[in-house]
Design a protein around this motif. Structure first.
Motif, short mmCIF file in Angstrom:
data_model
loop_
_atom_site.label_atom_id
_atom_site.label_comp_id
_atom_site.label_asym_id
_atom_site.label_seq_id
_atom_site.Cartn_x
_atom_site.Cartn_y
_atom_site.Cartn_z
N ARG A 143 -18.18 -8.78 4.94
CA ARG A 143 -17.69 -7.50 4.49
C ARG A 143 -18.80 -6.51 4.25
NH1 ARG A 143 -14.46 -10.75 1.25
NH2 ARG A 143 -15.69 -10.27 -0.57
N ARG A 177 -8.57 -1.46 -1.96
CA ARG A 177 -7.73 -2.62 -1.67
C ARG A 177 -8.05 -3.75 -2.64
NH1 ARG A 177 -5.81 -1.98 3.73
NH2 ARG A 177 -7.03 -0.49 4.96
N TYR A 192 -8.14 -7.84 -2.19
CA TYR A 192 -8.07 -8.93 -1.23
C TYR A 192 -8.58 -10.20 -1.89
CZ TYR A 192 -8.85 -11.68 3.00
OH TYR A 192 -8.82 -12.67 3.96
N ARG A 193 -7.68 -11.19 -1.99
CA ARG A 193 -8.01 -12.45 -2.64
C ARG A 193 -8.58 -12.22 -4.05
NH1 ARG A 193 -10.24 -16.51 2.15
NH2 ARG A 193 -8.43 -16.26 3.49
N ARG A 205 -0.54 -7.06 -1.18
CA ARG A 205 -1.44 -6.22 -0.40
C ARG A 205 -1.51 -4.83 -1.04
NH1 ARG A 205 -0.54 -7.51 6.05
NH2 ARG A 205 -1.01 -9.75 5.95
N PRO A 242 -11.30 -9.91 5.68
CA PRO A 242 -10.01 -9.20 5.55
C PRO A 242 -9.51 -8.69 6.89
CG PRO A 242 -11.58 -8.47 3.88
CD PRO A 242 -12.35 -9.30 4.85
#
Length: 474
Positions: free
Chosen positions: A468, A315, A317-318, A304, A403
């Protein structure tokens, strides 16, 4: 009130401010019939700007008004505001006064005042804002940016026409005097017998710009009389290079950690800067940017990564690099009364409702109860598929790839305490209209990021990306 004319660098080509402004504004699409606000401080530059725009407003067909920003930093600030008010009354130009609080927050007073000023201008209910930046300002800006170690974008200086792209505010920033030298503005003011006020802080050499203006500029002019024009011309070359580099980086619609790892280091730095710029964030210092790239590139697949920068968080994320704004705001329930649009600025977007055959919420199944918009509280269960049992909203969001930090900012629709619709998941099976019926189809549209000029993110289709980016989550 007119101040004494300071010594100025020589330049061979005189430019009339009226002609320069007309040349710039004539090329602005959609200016006719628009509302244009001139930012007026009371100094000679902005007084000339207002005088010129007043002369051009009828010819070019725009509606002129003025705005003055009261920073409260000088003991003379009230007197300056009164001067601008009298000037606008005499010239029959509507005036808006905006008082701001200057908060340093780790910045110098110049930068903090500039941020407060631009924030106030961004909230004006107009189509464009005109600023009085001129040739000297442009040359000083390029020189200062280079001394700070700026890259191509910083070296490109200011643009005569900037697409601002702020929702509900001015769409453009106009700088019609960038080709006009300071002495030409003074000549114009004296010829037209204009009056203006002098800001005593302009003589304070503790400010970097004043030091360049009062010491460095005159020294350069002794050896290089055309130094301002040369810097402005170089800024144009850098601007062309910046546009080309941006066009190259915009070809990729998403940014992943894997892609950054395989890029040439210079290309990776450029790509991440462009991603930050697309969200209206300042370019970080070289050391900060390098640390961002290091954390992103070395992150494990399930790590993370959350890096704070300029009020936002970068960030991973995946495997995808995402940029989000701060923590979730406090948001109280809102009742939907049948409006086609419900703005939710606290959540960064708006809900839209349209009628759709064979899709959406069957209002008959609501039995006359109202729909409430609120955030999730935890423990909600939802059934998007009639063939499957109800499941927790958390698990459904996880499967949809939404997320965790975004889930608390998504508006949910409830009827009598029952979850009816969720962005990215759709309508609960118990409230979905039949194939022959007409339903109400909600859409969650996120506002565009505080985009820097000339930028925009490409919209990608698909459930996870839509959730998103706010691209029609049904």
């Amino acid at each position: 009130m007119a101040g004494a004319r300071p010594s100025a660098a020589r330049h061979s080509k005189r430019v009339d401010p009226l002609d320069a402004a007309e040349g710039v504004l004539s090329d602005v699409n959609g200016l006719r019939g628009s509302r244009l606000a001139a930012a007026v401080s009371g100094g000679v530059d902005s007084v000339v700007l207002l005088h010129v725009l007043r002369a051009l407003s009828s010819k070019l067909g725009f509606e002129l008004r003025a705005v003055t920003v009261h920073h409260g930093l000088s003991p003379n600030a009230d007197a300056w505001s009164k001067f601008v008010r009298r000037l606008c009354r005499r010239w029959s130009v509507p005036l808006a006064t905006r008082r701001v609080t200057v908060l340093k927050r780790g910045k110098g007073i110049e930068g903090a005042a500039r941020d407060a000023r631009y924030a106030a201008l961004a909230r004006l209910p107009v189509d464009a804002v005109a600023l009085a930046h001129h040739l000297d300002d442009q040359a000083e800006t390029v020189l200062l940016n280079l001394l700070r170690g700026a890259g191509v974008r910083g070296a490109s200086g200011m643009r005569a026409v900037t697409q601002w792209g702020r929702s509900g505010g001015p769409r453009r920033l106009l700088r019609p005097f960038l080709a006009v030298a300071k002495e030409d503005l003074l000549t114009y003011a004296q010829t037209h017998r204009l009056q203006w006020v002098d800001d005593e802080s302009n003589r304070d050499e503790t400010f970097a710009r004043n030091f360049v203006r009062l010491r460095v500029g005159p020294l350069l002019a002794l050896r290089f009389p055309q130094w301002r024009e040369s810097f402005a011309r170089a800024a144009g070359h850098f601007a062309d290079a910046d546009r080309l580099l941006c066009a190259i980086t915009r070809e990729e619609t998403s940014l992943t950690a894997a892609r950054l790892r395989e890029m040439d280091p210079a290309a990776a730095r450029l790509r991440l800067r462009e991603q930050l710029n697309a969200h209206g964030l300042r370019a970080p210092a070289a050391r900060t940017l390098a640390e961002m790239l290091r954390q992103i590139a070395t992150a494990a697949p399930d790590a993370r990564v959350a890096i704070e920068h300029d009020g936002a968080v970068v960030r991973v994320y995946r495997g995808e690099v995402l940029i989000t704004r701060g923590a979730s705001p406090s948001f109280g329930p809102v009742s939907w009364q049948g409006e086609p649009r419900v703005p939710l600025p606290e959540l960064g977007g708006e809900l839209r409702f349209r009628r759709s055959r064979g899709n959406g919420i069957d209002v008959r199944r609501l039995n006359g109860s109202s729909i409430t918009i609120r955030l999730r509280g935890g423990g909600e269960r939802f059934r998007p598929d009639a063939r499957r049992p109800r499941r927790t909203l958390k698990n459904l969001f996880q499967e949809a790839g939404i997320p965790s930090w975004e889930r608390d900012r998504l508006p949910l629709l409830y009827s009598r305490g029952v979850l009816v619709w969720a962005p990215g998941l759709g309508v609960d099976a118990g409230y979905r209209v039949g194939s022959s019926g007409v339903g109400v189809l909600p859409e969650w549209i996120k506002s565009a990021p505080r985009a820097a000029p000339r930028r925009g993110r490409s919209a990608r289709q698909g459930g996870r990306a839509a959730a998103r980016q706010g691209i029609k989550c049904f």
